[in-house]
Design an enzyme around this catalytic site. Structure first.
Site, PDB file in Angstrom:
ATOM      1  N   LYS A  42      -4.614   0.238 -10.820  1.00  0.00           N
ATOM      2  CA  LYS A  42      -4.452  -1.121 -11.330  1.00  0.00           C
ATOM      3  C   LYS A  42      -5.787  -1.869 -11.346  1.00  0.00           C
ATOM      4  CE  LYS A  42      -2.119  -1.339  -6.900  1.00  0.00           C
ATOM      5  NZ  LYS A  42      -0.949  -1.656  -6.124  1.00  0.00           N
ATOM      6  N   SER A 129       0.799  -8.765  -2.357  1.00  0.00           N
ATOM      7  CA  SER A 129      -0.500  -9.201  -2.875  1.00  0.00           C
ATOM      8  C   SER A 129      -0.342  -9.778  -4.276  1.00  0.00           C
ATOM      9  CB  SER A 129      -1.470  -8.017  -2.902  1.00  0.00           C
ATOM     10  OG  SER A 129      -1.696  -7.540  -1.599  1.00  0.00           O
TER      11      SER A 129
END
Lengths: 162, 162, 162, 162, 162, 162
Positions: A42, A129
């Site tokens: 990511k 997160s």
């Protein structure tokens, strides 16, 4: 023999949920290595050195906790550190299935390494997160969700964006 | 300090899936106590002493593994043994939710005790004591699912029923 | 009347889990068409012709199995082949929900086409094309997870990347 | 060779959701045997012969459908009928996990027998025999949920109770 | 005091499943604000004004329903409208976990705002904007899944693409 | 028009998780009826009048909350009170599926009644009446899980048992 456990993750950024797990894990093992993924698939908000520093800063008083970055196959890294345990947190059913598959695959790759799952505290069951990044990007207040240093780094990040 | 873990369960009867977890857990901790629930709320096929003996018999060569019965609150028992870790196996999503609730409640009752979850091997993902009891009661072959002594005890049990 | 079933997928690359389903499906139906999606929405590692060839190569000895690419709506393709059954594998709860929605939608689009789900063998419950791609990209050993030809193609792919 | 499938269940009572699956399954196979469990572990509302008759009555016009009771291990029964396929319906995630475990166990007991899962129509996703029994016992209207003969039998059952 | 509820979403495009929830929600509250996310993180098929217009067009006869776009933190928007309730639809387990996390986080950000979940009708359990976009892009028939105006807009969109 | 909501349950005993939902629901509606099931199918620890009294005692200062027992079909009871909303709490995925089926069935029985789900606070995600009964029966401390009056009633109950 020293029992070493590895807690791998992206920590982009580290949250109070992660910190809770790190502290609880460090009680049980002789050494806990927080292993920060260098090149996750990511896109990242914080570069690797900042992700390491925000954990190190928060953990500095606990001598059993080591923070490092890693690359490549997790099981190879774990072995290279002389560790035999991987620690992962579980919050939800969707976590569970992905984590189960990863744990089975890691045992396939190296049967000598065991994965232990710890339940995230109910206080952080909604916390990730990604949620922190989203709220911070919309100027929401994340001071109760992350350590102070991360709160400050998020403010700097999203202010400089404007 | 000796790291002691407790693996609680009903074990009615113990299966190869339980044994796999016990062996894997005993590698990580200095002592693993298999704690057989004396009075579970469900009706039992085997009395407590038989459930203990079938595990002891199978485990006798491993000096780190202790098999006992217990009663009352699990966290009180764990503390009384000087242990700080509860080990539980996870097979499926339905396990996961019940186990999550129990782990959170146990932390509420005693924050000093940690629950670690281990993934059941994919080879035993479909296996439970209940499935073993059902197949044995229908004269199906369970020899690949349980240790030899349990296979024999199940045969005795269901033959004497006829 | 010949019973024809279609097993659609991206197969990027085909894994031992897919092959297990293909063989089991071919036992039940008179003809099994492995239908390789030409333009899935995700980015591909292998082009369509290579994805077809790696399955054909592995399946060549089984006369009931046909490997083709397809485009457009799955139900239209299934009908055009004179088939009335779609076969899909289920590994996990997360598969299940997506697959349920797709099966209901396909029945809405064409009530004459039935979807049958087969459970992935417990041996492959953790296995997916994505996991294979990730491990291979990190130079991990995938020889137990895919047929030989795919193992070789992955090695070529990731070596030429370096 | 004739392709025979077995659709096992308790059918206490049969619902419109079951009937939908039976009809859809009978389209695909040459013969569909509805196998009514004689001695399930749960307590029954209707005895075995009534559970068989309510399905036979509703299915009488379809020559490919056979309704029988069975006892003992399902895989033994399936084999004894010359069948190679078990059909099961899936409504929800909770179904899924239990059914997955049963399918894997049945393959362990006899690898020659395959389980196919069909998705329950969205119209019946909330429907189960238990829900029908509960609503009927509270004098609620179940006429849209079960065939006429079952509706009548439920009325007789719960009226004679009062 | 007027009870106002907010139903937020991307609506790219609005489906019959959304419309069902909007109508059912408007029965319970004095005013229902459909809040169209201006800048979701995913790529959009329809720009914000078109997503608003397709809902307004369909809802025009219901005076209790207001359609607007919004930006920033949802809880801030809800408060600014004098509303105290967020409405969300639940179709599946995968929805459930994400929605649970969002609802808990929103309560953390503003404890005065409550989230109510409504179950999607079983008729639309398989329906999502993403499924509609995919079928329309493959020239499949979506006329039973979306209101007429959206059907027309999708046809225009994908024809002009060819 | 007065908006009345019904919150049905067994409340054997009421927990702090139930009370949290009752208070949050009473903020949104003009009247909240806590409906205590008279004859649930499970065996009860407390008789109906005690289950009502423990809620009434705790709720006495809130004029919008009414506590009653009920019998028969829930939708009939809701209608008889002039209410149009059923409120249910969701803690976990396993709750979700059962609740989804019940909500769909209730809409089938009476489309004019809507079910709203509220997420249980993360603080009570592990809490259920069953867990409270079990811990209290083992002499564990439940004072943080239930209101004072229930704590006292549980002590009386399990002391008088010894």
């Amino acid at each position: 023999m020293k029992k070493i456990a590895v807690y791998p993750g992206t920590f982009d950024p580290v949250t109070n949920g992660h910190l809770d797990l790190i502290h609880r894990g460090a009680v049980i093992f002789d050494e806990l290595i927080v292993a920060v993924t260098k090149h996750p698939k990511k896109e990242l908000l914080f570069p690797t050195d900042e992700r390491i520093n925000m954990i190190r800063d928060t953990m500095k008083s606990n001598g059993k906790i080591i923070v490092e970055s890693f690359d490549g196959l997790l099981v190879d890294y774990v072995k290279s550190k002389g560790a035999s345990v991987i620690i992962r947190g579980l919050r939800a059913v969707s976590d569970f299935e992905l984590e189960l598959a990863m744990a089975l695959m890691n045992r396939k790759l190296d049967p000598g390494i065991e994965t232990f799952f710890m339940m995230t505290s109910e206080l952080y069951s909604y916390l990730s997160s990604g949620v922190v990044r989203e709220i911070a990007s919309l100027s929401g207040d994340v001071s109760a969700l992350v350590p102070d240093i991360v709160h400050q780094m998020l403010k700097d990040k999203f202010m400089s964006d404007e």
